[in-house]
Structure formats: C-alpha cells, structure tokens
Design a protein around this motif. Structure first.
Motif, mmCIF file in Angstrom:
data_model
loop_
_atom_site.group_PDB
_atom_site.id
_atom_site.type_symbol
_atom_site.label_atom_id
_atom_site.label_comp_id
_atom_site.label_asym_id
_atom_site.label_seq_id
_atom_site.Cartn_x
_atom_site.Cartn_y
_atom_site.Cartn_z
ATOM 1 N N GLU A 73 14.831 -16.639 -11.884
ATOM 2 C CA GLU A 73 13.380 -16.694 -11.701
ATOM 3 C C GLU A 73 13.076 -15.966 -10.388
ATOM 4 N N ILE A 74 12.412 -14.818 -10.472
ATOM 5 C CA ILE A 74 12.285 -13.907 -9.339
ATOM 6 C C ILE A 74 10.811 -13.695 -9.016
ATOM 7 N N PHE A 75 10.442 -13.891 -7.749
ATOM 8 C CA PHE A 75 9.087 -13.493 -7.371
ATOM 9 C C PHE A 75 9.112 -12.690 -6.082
ATOM 10 N N SER A 76 8.126 -11.797 -5.968
ATOM 11 C CA SER A 76 7.966 -10.943 -4.798
ATOM 12 C C SER A 76 6.641 -11.275 -4.134
ATOM 13 N N TYR A 77 6.695 -11.544 -2.838
ATOM 14 C CA TYR A 77 5.523 -11.916 -2.043
ATOM 15 C C TYR A 77 5.236 -10.750 -1.101
ATOM 16 N N VAL A 78 4.170 -10.001 -1.383
ATOM 17 C CA VAL A 78 3.891 -8.745 -0.693
ATOM 18 C C VAL A 78 3.128 -9.015 0.604
ATOM 19 N N THR A 79 3.644 -8.483 1.709
ATOM 20 C CA THR A 79 3.034 -8.731 3.017
ATOM 21 C C THR A 79 2.462 -7.476 3.665
ATOM 22 N N LYS A 80 2.807 -6.303 3.148
ATOM 23 C CA LYS A 80 2.243 -5.058 3.671
ATOM 24 C C LYS A 80 2.348 -3.985 2.602
ATOM 25 N N GLY A 81 1.277 -3.212 2.423
ATOM 26 C CA GLY A 81 1.314 -2.146 1.436
ATOM 27 C C GLY A 81 1.189 -2.677 0.024
ATOM 28 N N ALA A 82 1.907 -2.053 -0.910
ATOM 29 C CA ALA A 82 1.831 -2.434 -2.319
ATOM 30 C C ALA A 82 3.190 -2.256 -2.972
ATOM 31 N N LEU A 83 3.399 -2.989 -4.068
ATOM 32 C CA LEU A 83 4.648 -2.962 -4.817
ATOM 33 C C LEU A 83 4.330 -2.660 -6.276
ATOM 34 N N GLU A 84 4.951 -1.608 -6.806
ATOM 35 C CA GLU A 84 4.749 -1.220 -8.201
ATOM 36 C C GLU A 84 5.916 -1.707 -9.050
ATOM 37 N N HIS A 85 5.588 -2.319 -10.179
ATOM 38 C CA HIS A 85 6.583 -2.935 -11.064
ATOM 39 C C HIS A 85 6.440 -2.366 -12.472
ATOM 40 N N ASP A 118 3.429 7.426 -0.786
ATOM 41 C CA ASP A 118 4.391 8.439 -0.377
ATOM 42 C C ASP A 118 4.650 8.433 1.127
ATOM 43 N N THR A 119 3.742 7.815 1.890
ATOM 44 C CA THR A 119 3.804 7.959 3.349
ATOM 45 C C THR A 119 3.954 6.650 4.115
ATOM 46 N N GLU A 120 3.521 5.531 3.546
ATOM 47 C CA GLU A 120 3.481 4.268 4.270
ATOM 48 C C GLU A 120 4.593 3.329 3.808
ATOM 49 N N ASP A 121 5.228 2.657 4.766
ATOM 50 C CA ASP A 121 6.189 1.610 4.429
ATOM 51 C C ASP A 121 5.484 0.455 3.731
ATOM 52 N N MET A 122 6.227 -0.270 2.928
ATOM 53 C CA MET A 122 5.721 -1.531 2.382
ATOM 54 C C MET A 122 6.731 -2.630 2.678
ATOM 55 N N GLN A 123 6.246 -3.868 2.747
ATOM 56 C CA GLN A 123 7.111 -5.001 3.052
ATOM 57 C C GLN A 123 6.832 -6.132 2.073
#
Length: 243
Positions: A73-85, A118-123
């Motif tokens: 059971e996997i979840f991702s909690y985004v704290t900066k930027g965006a996450l594409e799935h 393309d340019t910004e880190d995500m966390q």
C-alpha cells in the motif's frame, strides 16, 4: 533509535533525521527512515506494518520509469512541485503540493512517477504500508488537502474503513496530516493495543515535550495521551498502526 522516553504508559523513541540512510543519484536525493535499496540496517526494517518512509527530491524532468509492485500500500505526499503518475490500470494524474496519491498494488501493478517540470525540483515523501490481505484488486486514488484541512488539527486522509471521506487502504492503518504553529495544540489518545509513528515533514514541534525537527521520526508504543505543541511552521504525519 535514541533511548526511549516514557510518559505514563507510553514509550516514545526518537529516530533522528541525521541517522537515516542517505542516497544521492544526482537526479534523486533520498533519505530513508527504514532499510531501502542500498541502505540496510537490520534494526530499521520498518515499524509495525509501516515499511518505508523515503524523503525524496527529484530533479526537473526526471523520475522513476515503469516498474512493478505487488502487495504493498503506497502513497506519495507531495511537499514541493508536482508528481506525475501513470500505471497499468490506465490511471494518469498530476498531483501538486499538498496533494496525495495512493496506490494499492494488490496482486500486481506497474507504474511510473516523474517530475513534470523540466526546470524545477520536486519533493515528496513516499510511504509503504503492508496490506492485511494479499493479492487484492489493485486500486488508485488521489486527494488534495487544503491549508484549512490540517491547520492545527489532524486530518485523516487514509484508513481501512474510509471514514470521514478518507481514501481506503488494504492496510490496517489510519494516516493523518497536520500543521502546527504558535499556540496551537493537538491532543491525541494513543490506543495501547496499537502502534504509532510521527514523521516531521517540515518545521519543528514537540510531542509530550520531546523536540522534533524536519526529518525526525518518533516511534510510539503503549497507550496514553499525546500532546503536539510548540509548532514552528510544523507539518507532520501521524500513523495509527497495527501492532
């Protein structure tokens, strides 16, 4: 972990951020609260049915190519930027800061996760829980938590029974998010037949007088009252776990 500290029947054990396993692949920098990948410590294989907490920073345009999971059971909690799935169930989504994506791998699924900028880190924090039942039907869901949802209070976003509008997980666990600042205080009654874990996402706070800062974890065993206080731009996750 550091020596346990007790209050009433509670045993609280600090897992300092600096003691986590570290990985640096250039495009990915990751801190592992528990054994993962090339980091192995037999004393930190998980806690209860909580198996993975990875604090990840992903460079722009990079990510994790298609790979399989099963019975997690996997979840991702985004704290900066965006996450594409994207996954083999046909799901595709982009989750931004404050959002959560959840995947129940069940009998098997493949997916990819990328930083769409393309340019910004995500966390984000990627967290794995162990399911109560194996080989179930895979599932996917997302939630966006507003600032108000978790301001000075625990917001339930994942649970086994889906109560209060939370996403449903196959793990015997309830997961809450909260932010804490100034004079705000949160009181929580820890069930003595369960385990708990606190993971600090950012800022600092105290739990029963124990100082925690960004990246710290706190293992909770036994029952009794927990007090979250003295928050300084704090954000944290609280896990209620099967023992």
């Amino acid at each position: 972990m550091k020596d346990a500290m007790t209050k009433s029947d509670l045993q609280l054990t600090l897992r300092p951020a600096a003691d986590r396993g570290m990985a640096n692949f250039g495009w990915l920098q990751s801190a592992h609260s528990f054994s993962f990948g090339n980091y192995y410590d037999p004393d930190f294989m998980g806690f209860g049915n909580l198996r993975v907490i990875n604090d990840d920073k992903v460079a722009g345009g990079r990510g994790f190519p298609n790979h399989p999971h099963k019975n997690a059971e996997i979840f991702s909690y985004v704290t900066k930027g965006a996450l594409e799935h994207r996954d083999s169930m046909g799901n595709g989504s982009v989750v931004g800061e404050g959002g959560i994506q959840y995947m129940s791998a069940g009998r098997g699924v493949t997916h990819s996760e990328f930083n769409p900028s393309d340019t910004e880190d995500m966390q984000f924090h990627q967290i794995w829980l162990m399911p109560s039942v194996a080989n179930t039907e895979p599932a996917y869901d997302t939630r966006d938590l507003t600032t108000e949802d978790k301001d000075g209070k625990l917001k339930l976003f994942l649970s086994a029974d889906g109560r209060d509008g939370s996403m449903v997980t196959q793990a015997d666990a309830s997961v809450y998010a909260a932010t804490l600042s100034g004079e705000q205080r949160i009181d929580y009654d820890q069930n003595p037949i369960r385990k708990g874990w606190v993971q600090v996402i950012k800022g600092s706070l105290t739990v029963n007088g124990i100082q925690l800062t960004k990246g710290d974890g706190l293992a909770i065993e036994g029952g009794g009252a927990l007090t979250f206080a003295q928050g300084d731009d704090a954000e944290f996750l609280l896990f209620d776990l099967a023992a």
